[in-house]
Design a protein around this motif. Sequence first.
Motif, mmCIF file in Angstrom:
data_model
loop_
_atom_site.group_PDB
_atom_site.id
_atom_site.type_symbol
_atom_site.label_atom_id
_atom_site.label_comp_id
_atom_site.label_asym_id
_atom_site.label_seq_id
_atom_site.Cartn_x
_atom_site.Cartn_y
_atom_site.Cartn_z
ATOM 1 N N VAL B 227 0.845 -1.207 0.000
ATOM 2 C CA VAL B 227 0.000 0.000 0.000
ATOM 3 C C VAL B 227 0.881 1.258 0.000
ATOM 4 O O VAL B 227 0.638 2.202 -0.767
ATOM 5 C CB VAL B 227 -0.940 -0.007 1.222
ATOM 6 N N VAL B 228 1.910 1.259 0.838
ATOM 7 C CA VAL B 228 2.807 2.425 0.906
ATOM 8 C C VAL B 228 3.496 2.625 -0.432
ATOM 9 O O VAL B 228 3.578 3.743 -0.956
ATOM 10 C CB VAL B 228 3.834 2.247 2.036
ATOM 11 N N MET B 229 4.008 1.507 -1.018
ATOM 12 C CA MET B 229 4.681 1.613 -2.319
ATOM 13 C C MET B 229 3.718 2.089 -3.390
ATOM 14 O O MET B 229 4.088 2.864 -4.283
ATOM 15 C CB MET B 229 5.261 0.254 -2.716
ATOM 16 N N GLY B 230 2.467 1.626 -3.310
ATOM 17 C CA GLY B 230 1.472 2.054 -4.288
ATOM 18 C C GLY B 230 1.212 3.553 -4.209
ATOM 19 O O GLY B 230 1.137 4.253 -5.225
ATOM 20 N N ILE B 231 1.102 4.059 -2.960
ATOM 21 C CA ILE B 231 0.867 5.499 -2.779
ATOM 22 C C ILE B 231 2.051 6.310 -3.298
ATOM 23 O O ILE B 231 1.891 7.320 -3.999
ATOM 24 C CB ILE B 231 0.616 5.809 -1.285
ATOM 25 N N LEU B 232 3.263 5.853 -2.971
ATOM 26 C CA LEU B 232 4.458 6.559 -3.450
ATOM 27 C C LEU B 232 4.527 6.533 -4.973
ATOM 28 O O LEU B 232 4.898 7.526 -5.611
ATOM 29 C CB LEU B 232 5.721 5.907 -2.868
ATOM 30 N N THR B 233 4.149 5.409 -5.573
ATOM 31 C CA THR B 233 4.185 5.291 -7.029
ATOM 32 C C THR B 233 3.164 6.224 -7.667
ATOM 33 O O THR B 233 3.471 6.923 -8.642
ATOM 34 C CB THR B 233 3.914 3.844 -7.456
ATOM 35 N N LEU B 234 1.940 6.252 -7.107
ATOM 36 C CA LEU B 234 0.905 7.128 -7.656
ATOM 37 C C LEU B 234 1.299 8.594 -7.527
ATOM 38 O O LEU B 234 0.991 9.405 -8.405
ATOM 39 C CB LEU B 234 -0.422 6.877 -6.919
ATOM 40 N N ARG B 235 2.014 8.932 -6.458
ATOM 41 C CA ARG B 235 2.477 10.307 -6.263
ATOM 42 C C ARG B 235 3.486 10.689 -7.342
ATOM 43 O O ARG B 235 3.506 11.813 -7.842
ATOM 44 C CB ARG B 235 3.119 10.430 -4.883
ATOM 45 N N THR B 236 4.313 9.732 -7.713
ATOM 46 C CA THR B 236 5.421 10.017 -8.619
ATOM 47 C C THR B 236 4.997 10.004 -10.083
ATOM 48 O O THR B 236 5.527 10.761 -10.893
ATOM 49 C CB THR B 236 6.537 8.975 -8.423
ATOM 50 N N PHE B 237 4.057 9.131 -10.401
ATOM 51 C CA PHE B 237 3.763 8.866 -11.800
ATOM 52 C C PHE B 237 3.402 10.086 -12.645
ATOM 53 O O PHE B 237 3.902 10.235 -13.759
ATOM 54 C CB PHE B 237 2.662 7.807 -11.903
ATOM 55 N N PRO B 238 2.522 10.979 -12.159
ATOM 56 C CA PRO B 238 2.145 12.112 -13.023
ATOM 57 C C PRO B 238 3.317 13.010 -13.382
ATOM 58 O O PRO B 238 3.248 13.748 -14.353
ATOM 59 C CB PRO B 238 1.114 12.871 -12.184
ATOM 60 N N PHE B 239 4.399 12.929 -12.591
ATOM 61 C CA PHE B 239 5.507 13.858 -12.792
ATOM 62 C C PHE B 239 6.716 13.209 -13.454
ATOM 63 O O PHE B 239 7.770 13.826 -13.545
ATOM 64 C CB PHE B 239 5.928 14.455 -11.446
ATOM 65 N N LEU B 240 6.553 11.945 -13.898
ATOM 66 C CA LEU B 240 7.662 11.319 -14.617
ATOM 67 C C LEU B 240 7.851 12.060 -15.927
ATOM 68 O O LEU B 240 6.943 12.137 -16.745
ATOM 69 C CB LEU B 240 7.362 9.840 -14.896
ATOM 70 N N SER B 241 9.041 12.610 -16.094
ATOM 71 C CA SER B 241 9.266 13.430 -17.277
ATOM 72 C C SER B 241 10.191 12.713 -18.242
ATOM 73 O O SER B 241 10.964 11.839 -17.847
ATOM 74 C CB SER B 241 9.875 14.778 -16.885
ATOM 75 N N GLY B 242 10.089 13.079 -19.490
ATOM 76 C CA GLY B 242 10.921 12.456 -20.511
ATOM 77 C C GLY B 242 12.373 12.818 -20.324
ATOM 78 O O GLY B 242 12.731 13.830 -19.779
ATOM 79 N N GLY B 243 13.212 11.954 -20.776
ATOM 80 C CA GLY B 243 14.646 12.194 -20.682
ATOM 81 C C GLY B 243 15.304 11.638 -21.910
ATOM 82 O O GLY B 243 14.653 11.415 -22.932
ATOM 83 N N TYR B 244 16.558 11.390 -21.811
ATOM 84 C CA TYR B 244 17.279 10.886 -22.966
ATOM 85 C C TYR B 244 17.872 9.528 -22.635
ATOM 86 O O TYR B 244 18.416 9.315 -21.567
ATOM 87 C CB TYR B 244 18.414 11.848 -23.343
ATOM 88 N N LEU B 245 17.738 8.620 -23.562
ATOM 89 C CA LEU B 245 18.431 7.343 -23.452
ATOM 90 C C LEU B 245 19.644 7.431 -24.351
ATOM 91 O O LEU B 245 19.511 7.478 -25.573
ATOM 92 C CB LEU B 245 17.545 6.182 -23.909
ATOM 93 N N VAL B 246 20.827 7.543 -23.757
ATOM 94 C CA VAL B 246 22.021 7.713 -24.576
ATOM 95 C C VAL B 246 22.630 6.352 -24.802
ATOM 96 O O VAL B 246 23.217 5.758 -23.921
ATOM 97 C CB VAL B 246 23.042 8.634 -23.866
ATOM 98 N N LEU B 247 22.431 5.813 -25.967
ATOM 99 C CA LEU B 247 22.966 4.485 -26.277
ATOM 100 C C LEU B 247 24.197 4.563 -27.165
ATOM 101 O O LEU B 247 24.847 3.580 -27.413
ATOM 102 C CB LEU B 247 21.890 3.639 -26.973
#
Lengths: 108, 289
Positions: B227-247
């Motif tokens: 439950v705690v991990m779920g709440i933390l994940t839901l808090r974070t998800f809307p703010f996951l921003s794009g980045g760069y995958l440097v391969l």
Amino acid sequence: MLGEFEYLVLTISARLGDEAYGAAIRRDLEQATGHRCSLGALYTTLDRLESKGLISTVMGDPTPARGGRAKRMVRVTAKGIRGATAFYNAILQASRGVSWEARIAIAP
Amino acid sequence: MGSQDRDCAVRKFSRFLVDVVSRALQPDEREVVLGDLQETGEGFRAVQDVVGLVVRRQATLWTHWRPWLALVTVVAPLGVFLSHISAAWAGGTAIYSWLYVDNWTWGYLRSPGARHELAWTVLGFGLDYVTLASWAWASGYTLGSLSRETSWLNAALLSLVTFVGTGSLTVQSANPFNAAAFSLTFYRAILPTSLRAVLVVIPAYWGACVGRRSTAVSGQRTTIGVVVMGILTLRTFPFLSGGYLVLSPRMFPIPADWHLKVLGLTVAWPLTYMVAGVWRSRWGKPAAG
């Protein structure tokens, strides 16, 4: 039919009798073949022979020479004896009329 | 005398290596193998023998489906996700650390607005770190529970993917306005590596150790944890921003944030697995050993 390494392990275990365990089998194998025997090959072969019902293994008593660690004692079962006998007879049959020593003497 | 000392040192080092490598064997087999090697008194060849035996045993384990399921559903997707997120959050940490630590002024505490901003920044990053560590722990737990005998190898692969799944550049470090921070080796290299080690690798190994040992999941603790991990994940998800995958030296930008969010959905798998473990122990057969 057994493989040649399986036959060697069975034969040496049978000859060692009550003293058949990993290090002793490995020592005699190396003396008999003149080649190194890896732990991996020996123990995976012992597992395979046990899964086929040709040997049974039990944990033996620890000894001071082994730092107080137990041995894996090997016993050849009746099925194992029959399997080794069949392999030995097959080798004898296939080798009939072939004299390896004579061929070595003739060859330059 | 010199060669005797050298031989003695080689034997000691060989015994140490044998002791370490043989920990990958089952306890019974380890005892037998160490006893055999002590009886024969072999040197460095003993290391070769033990490595060979460990490789054979591991190869046999990988003929089953469980290690592969762990590799495909946890190591690959979550490894890349954790790698990207840890790199991105390390970049954010670097910028704010450079601002508040390298350019500290007491004005940050005198001004109410600055105080508020500082407090929320610290709280925000703190929650992000806890979230990242919980994702890593859950991933390790799933690896340990799903592929017990190969969990150490899968955990090592997860660590490897975490470190190399993305390059060293992030959207923050690629921004020329952040050059002042990322010109420092600490923020460019040491901080991201340390964050990955402390917030991903260590929690993942811890989770794998717990997952390996657990034959009956503690229902209440697991439920609270999920439950705690779920709440933390839901808090974070809307703010996951794009980045760069440097391969490669060229950068492959992720065109939209939704790609990262889709990858982040794989976090649901370890959480679901833990919940399923609780149900199984409560209403079904215990998890197989």
